[in-house]
Motif scaffolding. Structure first.
Motif, mmCIF file in Angstrom:
data_model
loop_
_atom_site.group_PDB
_atom_site.id
_atom_site.type_symbol
_atom_site.label_atom_id
_atom_site.label_comp_id
_atom_site.label_asym_id
_atom_site.label_seq_id
_atom_site.Cartn_x
_atom_site.Cartn_y
_atom_site.Cartn_z
ATOM 1 N N LEU A 41 4.850 -2.837 -6.240
ATOM 2 C CA LEU A 41 4.481 -3.903 -5.300
ATOM 3 C C LEU A 41 3.180 -4.588 -5.725
ATOM 4 O O LEU A 41 3.023 -5.801 -5.571
ATOM 5 C CB LEU A 41 4.341 -3.273 -3.904
ATOM 6 C CG LEU A 41 4.200 -4.187 -2.717
ATOM 7 C CD1 LEU A 41 5.298 -5.229 -2.687
ATOM 8 C CD2 LEU A 41 4.230 -3.352 -1.427
ATOM 9 N N LEU A 87 7.207 -8.450 2.962
ATOM 10 C CA LEU A 87 8.213 -7.777 2.145
ATOM 11 C C LEU A 87 9.619 -8.237 2.545
ATOM 12 O O LEU A 87 9.965 -8.272 3.729
ATOM 13 C CB LEU A 87 8.104 -6.254 2.291
ATOM 14 C CG LEU A 87 6.733 -5.643 1.970
ATOM 15 C CD1 LEU A 87 6.834 -4.121 1.898
ATOM 16 C CD2 LEU A 87 6.172 -6.199 0.666
ATOM 17 N N SER A 132 11.824 -5.956 4.843
ATOM 18 C CA SER A 132 11.317 -5.523 6.155
ATOM 19 C C SER A 132 11.469 -6.660 7.148
ATOM 20 O O SER A 132 10.882 -7.727 6.967
ATOM 21 C CB SER A 132 9.824 -5.172 6.072
ATOM 22 O OG SER A 132 9.633 -4.059 5.260
ATOM 23 N N TYR A 173 5.779 5.726 3.748
ATOM 24 C CA TYR A 173 4.912 4.571 4.010
ATOM 25 C C TYR A 173 3.529 4.707 3.379
ATOM 26 O O TYR A 173 3.135 5.794 2.973
ATOM 27 C CB TYR A 173 4.691 4.446 5.527
ATOM 28 C CG TYR A 173 5.910 4.096 6.305
ATOM 29 C CD1 TYR A 173 6.324 2.773 6.404
ATOM 30 C CD2 TYR A 173 6.650 5.078 6.938
ATOM 31 C CE1 TYR A 173 7.461 2.449 7.131
ATOM 32 C CE2 TYR A 173 7.784 4.758 7.666
ATOM 33 C CZ TYR A 173 8.181 3.442 7.757
ATOM 34 O OH TYR A 173 9.301 3.118 8.468
ATOM 35 N N ILE A 189 1.711 0.960 7.284
ATOM 36 C CA ILE A 189 1.858 -0.456 6.924
ATOM 37 C C ILE A 189 3.331 -0.855 7.094
ATOM 38 O O ILE A 189 4.232 -0.172 6.614
ATOM 39 C CB ILE A 189 1.401 -0.686 5.474
ATOM 40 C CG1 ILE A 189 -0.098 -0.382 5.358
ATOM 41 C CG2 ILE A 189 1.712 -2.102 5.020
ATOM 42 C CD1 ILE A 189 -0.650 -0.526 3.952
ATOM 43 N N CYS A 190 3.548 -1.982 7.796
ATOM 44 C CA CYS A 190 4.923 -2.345 8.163
ATOM 45 C C CYS A 190 5.489 -3.485 7.306
ATOM 46 O O CYS A 190 6.499 -4.083 7.666
ATOM 47 C CB CYS A 190 4.993 -2.698 9.645
ATOM 48 S SG CYS A 190 4.134 -4.226 10.045
ATOM 49 N N ARG A 195 4.526 7.002 -8.101
ATOM 50 C CA ARG A 195 5.786 6.692 -8.806
ATOM 51 C C ARG A 195 5.565 5.996 -10.152
ATOM 52 O O ARG A 195 6.456 5.319 -10.666
ATOM 53 C CB ARG A 195 6.706 5.792 -7.955
ATOM 54 C CG ARG A 195 7.316 6.493 -6.751
ATOM 55 C CD ARG A 195 8.476 5.719 -6.199
ATOM 56 N NE ARG A 195 8.121 4.405 -5.744
ATOM 57 C CZ ARG A 195 8.527 3.848 -4.615
ATOM 58 N NH1 ARG A 195 9.331 4.507 -3.814
ATOM 59 N NH2 ARG A 195 8.168 2.638 -4.283
ATOM 60 N N GLN A 208 0.445 0.006 -7.447
ATOM 61 C CA GLN A 208 0.608 0.016 -5.990
ATOM 62 C C GLN A 208 -0.348 -0.960 -5.305
ATOM 63 O O GLN A 208 -1.561 -0.918 -5.550
ATOM 64 C CB GLN A 208 0.355 1.433 -5.446
ATOM 65 C CG GLN A 208 1.386 2.461 -5.865
ATOM 66 C CD GLN A 208 2.770 2.202 -5.268
ATOM 67 O OE1 GLN A 208 2.920 1.446 -4.295
ATOM 68 N NE2 GLN A 208 3.782 2.810 -5.853
HETATM 69 C C1 G1P Z 1 5.923 -0.344 0.562
HETATM 70 C C2 G1P Z 1 4.412 -0.088 0.599
HETATM 71 C C3 G1P Z 1 4.051 0.835 1.751
HETATM 72 C C4 G1P Z 1 4.565 0.250 3.067
HETATM 73 C C5 G1P Z 1 6.078 -0.001 2.955
HETATM 74 C C6 G1P Z 1 6.613 -0.707 4.188
HETATM 75 O O1 G1P Z 1 6.598 0.845 0.216
HETATM 76 O O2 G1P Z 1 4.024 0.473 -0.648
HETATM 77 O O3 G1P Z 1 2.644 0.993 1.825
HETATM 78 O O4 G1P Z 1 4.285 1.116 4.145
HETATM 79 O O5 G1P Z 1 6.374 -0.836 1.830
HETATM 80 O O6 G1P Z 1 7.972 -0.941 4.020
HETATM 81 P P1 G1P Z 1 8.154 0.826 -0.267
HETATM 82 O O7 G1P Z 1 8.976 0.731 0.988
HETATM 83 O O8 G1P Z 1 8.314 -0.357 -1.154
HETATM 84 O O9 G1P Z 1 8.346 2.120 -0.975
#
Ligand code: G1P
Length: 304
Positions: free
Chosen positions: A108, A128, A131, A170, A203-204, A225, A229
Motif C-alpha cells: 500500500l 482503499l 473498503s 488491520y 484503520i478503516c 509481508r 507499508q
Molecule cells: C490495509 C492497511 C491496514 C488497514 C486495512 C483496512 O491492510 O495496511 O492498516 O487497517 O487496509 O482495510 P490490507 O487490508 O490491505 O491488508
C-alpha cells in the motif's frame, strides 16, 4: 495547497490481486464485486464525489482492466436509469478519473508513492478500493476532510472499532490523548500479534494526508509481508513530531470489507439493505428466510 485551500484530489489503491476471493476474482477485480446492486468501487467513488473530490487517481495492477473499463466516464452504454449516481459528476469537464499501474503490486505504501506527481503540493485523500463505507449521504470522507482541515495535522486516519481477535487483519492505532473529540495518534501497529494490540481502533481504509507523507514513503524500508507499508510511513510522521489524528466511524456508519468471503458476503447483504429502492423488499425476504431457518415450520420464501 491549491489556492482555494480545498482538498480536491484522491488516490484509490486497487492493485491487490484479491487472492482470498479466488476463484471469484481470478479474472474479475475484487473492486468489481457487487455490494448490493453496484460494484464495490462504485460506492467508493460515490463517497469521494460526495466529498467534492474532483480528481481521482486509481492505482491498478495486473488483471484490473475491467476496473478501468468500468470507471471510464464515457461508459455511455448504460441507459440513464442504470447509471451510478457519481457518473454524472465525472462526465462533466470539472472532474476526472485517471489510472496508473503498480506492476507488480508491492504494498500500500508503494501504491500511494506512485501518486506523488499527480498530487504535487496538495493535501489529499486515500480511499482503499476494497473498503466500502456505508454512511448517510456517503458523508464519511467529507467529515474526515473537515477534521483534517481544522486539525492542523499531517495525517487524519479514518478508524473503526474492532474486536480484539480481528486486530491481526488491520493497522491498529495507539491513542496518545483525546482532546475535544480529537484522537491524537502516537503509533500504529500493522497486523499486530495478540499481545501487542494497542487499542480497539483500526484503520478503516480512509486517510487524508499532507504531502509530507511522500518524504516518509521515499525513506521506507520493506515492512510487514515484505511490502512497503503505508502504516510505516504514518508511524514515521508521528515519531518525527508531526501531528496524526484519527476520526472514528460514528453512529450508523459501517465499514464493509470486500477482501474475503466471510466479510464479502456480509458486505453484499448490507449493500442491498442500504439501497433506497431495493432495501425494503430485501429486508422482508431476509426476515422470512431467518424465520424459516429458525423454525422449518415457517414458510421458505423461495418455495411457492
Ligand atoms: C490495509 C492497511 C491496514 C488497514 C486495512 C483496512 O491492510 O495496511 O492498516 O487497517 O487496509 O482495510 P490490507 O487490508 O490491505 O491488508
Amino acid at each position: 495547497m491549491n489556492p482555494a485551500n480545498r482538498i480536491r484530489k484522491a488516490v484509490v489503491p486497487a492493485a491487490g490481486r484479491g487472492t482470498r476471493l479466488y476463484p471469484l476474482t481470478k479474472v474479475q477485480p475484487k473492486e468489481m464485486m457487487p455490494v448490493g446492486p453496484y460494484p464495490a468501487i462504485d460506492q467508493v467513488i460515490q463517497e469521494l464525489a460526495a466529498a467534492e473530490i474532483t480528481e481521482i487517481l486509481v492505482i491498478t495492477g495486473p488483471g484490473k482492466s475491467a476496473l478501468e473499463a468500468y470507471l471510464d466516464p464515457q461508459q455511455g452504454r448504460l441507459p440513464e436509469s442504470d447509471r451510478p449516481p457519481w457518473l454524472s459528476e465525472f462526465t462533466s469537464s470539472r472532474s476526472a478519473i485517471y489510472f496508473t499501474r503498480q506492476n507488480p503490486p508491492g504494498g500500500l505504501g508503494e501504491a500511494v508513492a506512485c501518486a506523488q506527481q499527480f498530487i504535487g503540493d496538495e493535501d489529499f485523500v486515500v480511499a482503499l478500493g476494497d473498503s466500502v463505507i456505508i454512511s448517510e449521504d456517503s458523508a464519511f470522507t467529507r467529515r474526515l476532510i473537515e477534521a483534517h482541515r481544522s486539525g492542523q495535522v499531517a495525517a487524519t486516519l479514518g478508524v473503526q472499532r474492532i474486536a480484539r481477535q480481528q486486530a491481526s487483519s488491520y493497522g491498529v492505532i495507539e491513542v496518545a490523548e483525546e482532546t475535544e473529540g480529537r484522537l491524537l495518534v502516537s503509533n500504529v501497529v500493522e497486523k499486530p500479534e495478540p499481545d501487542e494490540v494497542p487499542s480497539d481502533l483500526a484503520i478503516c481504509g480512509r486517510y487524508v494526508f499532507s504531502p509530507e507523507i511522500f518524504a516518509e514513503l521515499d525513506n521506507l524500508e520493506t515492512g510487514h509481508r515484505g511490502e512497503l507499508q503505508l502504516t510505516d510511513a504514518i508511524v514515521a510522521l508521528a515519531t518525527s513530531g508531526k501531528r496524526v489524528q484519527a476520526v472514528p466511524l460514528a453512529g450508523k456508519e459501517l465499514r464493509l470489507d470486500v477482501g474475503n468471503f466471510a466479510s464479502y458476503s456480509r458486505a453484499f447483504v448490507r449493500g442491498m439493505l442500504a439501497h433506497p429502492a431495493l432495501g425494503l423488499n430485501f429486508r422482508e425476504y431476509l426476515l422470512k428466510l431467518a424465520a424459516h431457518l429458525q423454525d422449518s415450520g415457517q414458510p421458505d420464501p423461495d418455495r411457492a
